[in-house]
Scaffold this active site. Structure first.
Site, PDB file in Angstrom:
ATOM      1  N   ASP A 190      -5.287  10.240 -11.599  1.00  0.00           N
ATOM      2  CA  ASP A 190      -5.082  11.284 -11.170  1.00  0.00           C
ATOM      3  C   ASP A 190      -5.316  11.158  -9.550  1.00  0.00           C
ATOM      4  O   ASP A 190      -6.091  10.088  -9.198  1.00  0.00           O
ATOM      5  CB  ASP A 190      -5.839  12.542 -11.523  1.00  0.00           C
ATOM      6  CG  ASP A 190      -5.573  13.932 -11.301  1.00  0.00           C
ATOM      7  OD1 ASP A 190      -4.409  13.987 -10.283  1.00  0.00           O
ATOM      8  OD2 ASP A 190      -5.615  14.925 -11.759  1.00  0.00           O
ATOM      9  N   ASP A 238       1.980  20.349 -11.910  1.00  0.00           N
ATOM     10  CA  ASP A 238       0.859  21.258 -12.376  1.00  0.00           C
ATOM     11  C   ASP A 238       1.479  22.576 -12.894  1.00  0.00           C
ATOM     12  O   ASP A 238       1.012  23.285 -13.516  1.00  0.00           O
ATOM     13  CB  ASP A 238      -0.390  21.644 -11.416  1.00  0.00           C
ATOM     14  CG  ASP A 238      -1.524  20.385 -11.711  1.00  0.00           C
ATOM     15  OD1 ASP A 238      -1.369  19.366 -12.422  1.00  0.00           O
ATOM     16  OD2 ASP A 238      -2.020  20.145 -10.595  1.00  0.00           O
TER      17      ASP A 238
HETATM   18  C1  DGJ Z   1      -4.916  17.834 -11.556  1.00  0.00           C
HETATM   19  C2  DGJ Z   1      -3.904  17.525 -12.694  1.00  0.00           C
HETATM   20  O1  DGJ Z   1      -2.590  17.605 -12.006  1.00  0.00           O
HETATM   21  C3  DGJ Z   1      -4.189  18.205 -13.929  1.00  0.00           C
HETATM   22  O2  DGJ Z   1      -3.315  17.919 -14.774  1.00  0.00           O
HETATM   23  C4  DGJ Z   1      -5.484  17.983 -14.317  1.00  0.00           C
HETATM   24  O3  DGJ Z   1      -5.624  16.752 -14.661  1.00  0.00           O
HETATM   25  C5  DGJ Z   1      -6.681  18.127 -13.390  1.00  0.00           C
HETATM   26  N1  DGJ Z   1      -6.017  17.574 -12.045  1.00  0.00           N
HETATM   27  C6  DGJ Z   1      -8.037  17.826 -13.540  1.00  0.00           C
HETATM   28  O4  DGJ Z   1      -8.783  18.056 -12.677  1.00  0.00           O
END
Ligand code: DGJ
Length: 712
Positions: free
Chosen positions: A464, A527
């Site tokens: 991430d 997201d």
């Molecule tokens: C952003 C990601 O897109 C989410 O799916 C998740 O992993 C969060 N970060 C966790 O902090």
């Protein structure tokens, strides 16, 4: 006889030099790209369009004539115009020498053809600054790539202020229409279309990564292309840092597309003897509309770039804990979720954020990649064994490029965070970015991740990245070296842990591009997991990238924008890519579990068609209430149709959905999952399905269906 064989052999070569015309001809199965050396010894664009069968037709390129305020060099379609002379268009290259000289005029020096690769060497007319224009073709895939190698052979440092990968020319004309992908966090890859007039349209990222706000892909047509017909020139840049694509329509009816690293705040120091290699800019041409343009890119990614390209494997059905537990992870809770996920048919269980350091919230812990002993007193082994024991793979979330000021790593190495000395360090999501361009940081991050993977049986990581760059440091090469070091770490990890699989995530779909797709198995698309919003995000994504890498979760409702859609609708939306579940399974009722298990089992019977097949976009979510997508397996034996009706006005009946990509003479057996298909018959010819189409009874709000077709 021999002559004929020689002619055939020549025409089969993907890169040919036609000496009498001083022209290089790049032959792809259905298109041709050509460049040559003109009467001024400059490398000049010659042609890009439908395949030309006879390279001998080319005549030597000639520089354009000057008139009034326009120069010869400015009017000529130069292949890689540097800033110098009377050139006022978007330059491909700009650099300053330490003596203050800052113009460049490139002349042809030599060339080299090796298989599918062409390298044309050019040099500045006075300085020993060499620029090699590089080309590679994948004739069967309909894709070519361009990049440039800029070499400082002077005895003084040179500062490169702009280094594009390529400048593409389309045939002189007006009336071009640009299609591109723009967006925002939780609203990535929105499809945008506009007619071009004179001037420049810039798509870019200045944020240090690929970005949610724009994606490095474009398509240009003559204003009349649709999914099936029309001439489309398209391209995708392979770079995950600051990038820029400039589409420029000149007032002389020229259309140019420059693309590469962004020249915003760019000043790359090139020491004597050093070479800067630009990212690859891939492109293609088709006469069969946007659908074919997408399918060419999809096939190219799957067969030429993807880590599993030599032995393709289906993406497993995934469960991710993030939306269920956020930071509140612990061994019993995760084991429980894993057991429930397995019962539904999940194959890969991923524990998201919260398992390390003092990570009880987003204010602490990033950088401390050791297991939180309160949450996992015995380490990760217990959970991993449990997951493996259930017959699933185990995946773990990491965000290696980041650090919270409240972390042991930051306390020990505050200078490792990107910053400008003596200036405030802007925090976003309470975090700073590590300077991955520093060798010490790169080595540390590699070691930490390598240890994690060596000490634990981790099959998959979700990598991430949850903020963008600010106060970018004194080192002007940081923008480039940061990205290269991220690539290097992933490459090293994959070499040392060959079975490891990786998902690219940047707060959703902020890091999706062709260079990333060489290194990762899938991308977290957004997201925003709300199914109706997802239809548009997925549509845009599908213009550039294949369904196999498009990770989609089924999550709970009401979702982030307050909308509630039926579980079946959510499943069918997510089944159009690589399927995952991100819901809180503790909240699911028996009926939800039953439907989920059925849908997952169904997905496993069609996933190779969805993931590896050919996509036909039948009805766009931006065009009306109906969205329909169809996938046809690479061997043509199976096809799957997904249809969604977002809302219906009373007695506004749907038109028949006409399918594509089938064999008109073959008979297809249809399997339905509900009673939405109106005809009772379950066998139709391909000609009927494509010519007459199928009628559905989709009603109300957020209705959906799926039909599986098997060729008899
Ligand atoms: C952003 C990601 O897109 C989410 O799916 C998740 O992993 C969060 N970060 C966790 O902090």
């Amino acid at each position: 006889m021999f002559l004929l064989a020689a002619v055939l052999a020549l025409s089969a070569q993907s890169v040919q030099y036609v000496a009498p015309a001083k022209t290089f001809v790049l032959q792809l199965e259905e298109s041709t790209y050509a460049l040559g050396v003109n009467d001024l010894n400059r490398v000049q664009h010659v042609y890009w369009g439908p395949r030309l069968q006879r390279p001998a037709d080319f005549t030597p390129p000639r520089a354009a004539a000057a008139y009034a305020f326009e120069s010869r060099e400015g009017m000529t379609q130069e292949e890689y115009p540097a800033f110098g002379g009377m050139r006022y268009g978007e330059p491909a290259l700009k650099a300053s020498h330490s003596n203050g000289i800052r113009d460049i005029v490139l002349g042809y020096v030599s060339h080299e053809i090796s298989g599918d690769t062409l390298k044309v060497r050019t040099k500045d007319i006075t300085a020993d600054l060499f620029v090699t224009l590089c080309y590679r073709v994948w004739p069967r895939r309909g894709i070519l790539a361009r990049w440039a190698e800029i070499e400082n052979r002077t005895s003084q440092p040179v500062t490169v202020e702009n280094a594009q990968s390529a400048l593409w020319h389309l045939p002189d004309n007006t009336g071009y229409r640009l299609t591109y992908l723009a967006g925002r966090w939780a609203g990535e890859t929105q499809l945008e279309r506009e007619l071009l007039g004179p001037g420049r349209k810039v798509m870019e990222s200045r944020r240090g990564n690929t970005s949610h706000q724009a994606n490095p892909w474009f398509a240009l047509d003559e204003g009349d292309a649709n999914e099936d017909r029309g001439r489309v020139w398209f391209g995708a840049l392979a770079w995950s840092g600051n990038w820029k694509i400039t589409v420029e329509q000149t007032t002389s009816r020229q259309l140019r597309v420059a693309g590469g690293m962004n020249d915003f705040d760019f000043a790359y120091p090139l020491a004597p003897g050093a070479t800067l290699v630009t990212p690859e800019f891939h492109a293609g041409f088709t006469q069969r509309g946007f659908g074919d343009a997408s399918r060419l890119l999809h096939r190219f990614v799957l067969t030429e770039l993807a880590p599993d390209r030599r032995a393709p494997k289906p993406r497993p059905v995934l469960y991710n804990s993030w939306e269920a537990t956020t930071f509140s992870v612990d061994e019993p809770g995760q084991k429980d979720l894993a057991t429930k996920a397995r019962a539904l048919g999940v194959e890969l269980f991923v524990m998201d954020d919260g398992w390390f350091g003092a990570r009880d919230h987003d204010k602490a812990g990033l950088g401390d990649w050791f297991v939180n002993k309160k949450k996992f007193p015995n380490g990760l082994g217990g959970l991993i064994d449990h997951v493996h024991g259930l017959g699933m793979q185990f995946g773990l979330w990491v965000e290696p490029e980041m650090v919270n000021p409240d972390s042991d790593l930051y306390r020990a190495h505050p200078d490792w965070a990107i910053h400008l000395p003596g200036r405030p360090r802007t925090e976003q999501r309470n975090q700073l970015m590590l300077n991955m361009a520093l060798p010490a940081v790169r080595d540390h991050i590699f070691k930490v991740l390598d240890d994690l993977l060596t000490q634990n049986k981790i099959d998959f990581i979700k990598w991430d990245m949850n903020r963008h760059i600010s106060e970018p440091g004194l080192d002007r090469a940081l923008y480039v070296n940061y990205v290269r070091n991220v690539y290097a770490i992933i490459d090293q990890l994959r070499a040392k842990h060959p079975k490891l699989e990786i998902e690219s995530c940047s707060g959703g779909g902020g890091r999706a591009d062709l260079e990333t797709l060489k290194r990762v198995d899938q991308v977290w698309t957004s997201d925003n997991t709300e199914a109706f919003d997802r239809l548009r995000i997925q549509e845009g994504f599908s213009f550039a990238y294949p369904a196999k890498v498009m990770m989609d979760w089924v999550t709970d409702v009401p979702n982030m924008n307050g909308r509630s859609t039926p579980l079946k609708y959510r499943f069918l939306v997510a089944m159009q890519g690589s399927l995952g579940i991100g819901a809180n399974l503790h909240h699911w009722k028996d009926a939800d579990n039953k439907l989920a298990a059925e849908m997952i089992a169904r997905y496993k019977t069609i996933r190779s068609t969805v993931q590896e097949g050919n996509l036909f976009r039948l009805a766009s979510p931006s065009a009306g209430a109906l969205t329909a997508n169809q996938y046809v397996s690479a061997d043509g034996r199976q096809s799957v149709l997904f249809a969604f009706l977002d809302h219906q006005q009373f007695r506004q009946n749907l038109s028949a959905i006409r399918l594509k990509g089938l064999d008109p003479l073959a008979v297809y057996k249809l399997t339905t999952i509900d009673d939405k298909l109106i005809p009772r018959q379950r066998e139709f010819s391909g000609s009927w399905l494509m010519g007459r189409g199928l009628d559905f009874r989709l009603t109300g709000d957020y209705d959906s269906t799926m039909v599986i077709l098997e060729k008899q």
